[in-house]
Write an enzyme that holds these catalytic residues in place. Structure first.
Site, PDB file in Angstrom:
ATOM      1  N   GLY A  43       1.829  -7.478  -0.305  1.00  0.00           N
ATOM      2  CA  GLY A  43       1.403  -8.661  -1.058  1.00  0.00           C
ATOM      3  C   GLY A  43       2.569  -9.290  -1.765  1.00  0.00           C
ATOM      4  N   TYR A  45       3.564  -8.750  -4.612  1.00  0.00           N
ATOM      5  CA  TYR A  45       4.245  -7.739  -5.417  1.00  0.00           C
ATOM      6  C   TYR A  45       5.273  -6.961  -4.607  1.00  0.00           C
ATOM      7  CZ  TYR A  45       0.803  -4.986  -2.895  1.00  0.00           C
ATOM      8  OH  TYR A  45       0.040  -4.427  -1.901  1.00  0.00           O
ATOM      9  N   ASP A 156      -5.001  -6.218 -15.776  1.00  0.00           N
ATOM     10  CA  ASP A 156      -5.426  -6.446 -14.389  1.00  0.00           C
ATOM     11  C   ASP A 156      -6.250  -5.268 -13.874  1.00  0.00           C
ATOM     12  OD1 ASP A 156      -5.682  -7.934 -12.065  1.00  0.00           O
ATOM     13  OD2 ASP A 156      -3.831  -7.164 -11.176  1.00  0.00           O
TER      14      ASP A 156
END
Length: 340
Positions: A43, A45, A156
């Site tokens: 992703g 990240y 998160d």
């Protein structure tokens, strides 16, 4: 505005090459210790691999973060994650083994856990209920309490960021890339955090001075999702999501949420929904479970239940002794690892 180096004291170690970096050969030898096996995630990240630690003879997870050479250096999210995980050493928080910088790449080495809660729920044909749900929530709240005690807010929390072992007996909070250490009173933060389904209402309405209570709302969303096998609130946009919350929990006002009218995105024209019986919305939970869930979903952040208070709730009495007895040796072992 406070700099990240001021809030995260160990960031300087990562950003100061003369202090953190020794030689390229040293980093190469450390990376060679890990043999990549499979790619298990990708992703914005970075990329996550399952790998084999040749030295310790164990599986690990490698999170590889790269950036362009034109940028200033290691992304803030990676720096925060390293700093916060070094601060919180707890059995219910994923363990960061080491961080290896090399050129325009940073490899974070984590303990390996086989599953995440999202995939676990998807693989089931029935919701998670009863003692199993209580044990999962107890572990997550213990880990979250450890974070909040250190003034660290995750920001998160969602099923994808909760990991478990193969036997589904150990659960840990993971992915602290959006986490922050709250060290400055009344400091403002972005409200564009958290995956939408798990976002607290104060953030949906544009609040920038928030604290650990945002994690507690998210934890309630996770609890409800396990009990339902689907998200309780599922809006496609922030306003639609807030409306869905109001239809279930009732439309908040100055009596139920003092100060709501001062929030940037507050709309006085919003219909005054009365809400529904939460027990009907989440029928798999017993009376005590509904009581705890309702306290997670208190609109006013100042009156929302804390992780510590939640752990004292009677809903956990059935599993409390077992969970605490399993946790004690892990805490002792992790403490010894830090001392050594």
């Amino acid at each position: 505005m406070t700099s990240d180096v001021g809030v995260y004291p160990s960031i300087g170690i990562l950003q100061n090459e003369s202090a953190f970096r020794t030689t390229e050969d040293n980093f190469s030898s450390r990376l060679a210790q890990y043999e990549k096996i499979d790619k298990i995630g990708e992703g914005s990240y970075g990329t996550v691999y399952k790998a084999w630690d040749r030295t310790m003879q164990r599986f690990v997870a490698l999170k590889v973060i790269t950036w362009s050479s034109q940028e200033e250096g290691i992304p803030n999210t990676a720096v925060r994650e390293v700093s916060l995980l070094r601060e919180v050493a707890h059995p219910n928080v994923v363990q960061l083994i080491e961080a290896i910088p090399q050129g325009v790449k940073l490899t974070l080495v984590f303990e390996f856990l086989e599953k995440d809660l999202h995939k676990l729920c998807e693989s089931r044909i029935t919701p998670i209920i009863g003692a199993k749900l209580k044990k999962i929530m107890f572990q997550l709240l213990v880990g979250l309490h450890a974070c909040h005690c250190r003034r660290i807010v995750h920001r998160d929390i969602k099923p994808q960021n909760i990991l478990s072992n193969k036997d589904e007996t150990v659960f840990k909070l993971a992915d602290f890339g959006l986490g922050r250490a709250f060290c400055v009173a009344d400091q403002t933060y972005t409200y564009e955090v958290m995956t939408l389904y798990y976002r607290a209402p104060e953030i949906l309405l544009g609040e920038t001075r928030y604290h650990s209570s945002v994690d507690m709302w998210s934890m309630g969303c996770v609890m409800a999702e396990m009990a339902l096998r689907r998200p309780l609130f599922s809006g496609e946009t922030a306003i639609v999501h807030f409306i869905k919350i109001c239809k279930i929990m009732g439309t908040p006002n100055e009596q139920t949420w003092p100060g709501i009218e001062l929030l940037p995105h507050y709309n006085a024209q919003l219909p005054q929904w009365q809400g529904v019986d939460l027990a009907a919305a989440v029928p798999t939970l017993d009376e005590q479970g509904i009581d705890l869930l309702r306290q997670f979903f208190v609109y006013s952040p100042e009156h929302r239940i804390t992780a510590y208070q939640a752990l004292q709730h009677g809903w956990f009495d059935e599993v409390r002794e077992e969970c605490e007895s399993e946790l004690q040796p892990q805490l002792f072992q992790r403490y010894n690892e830090r001392v050594l």
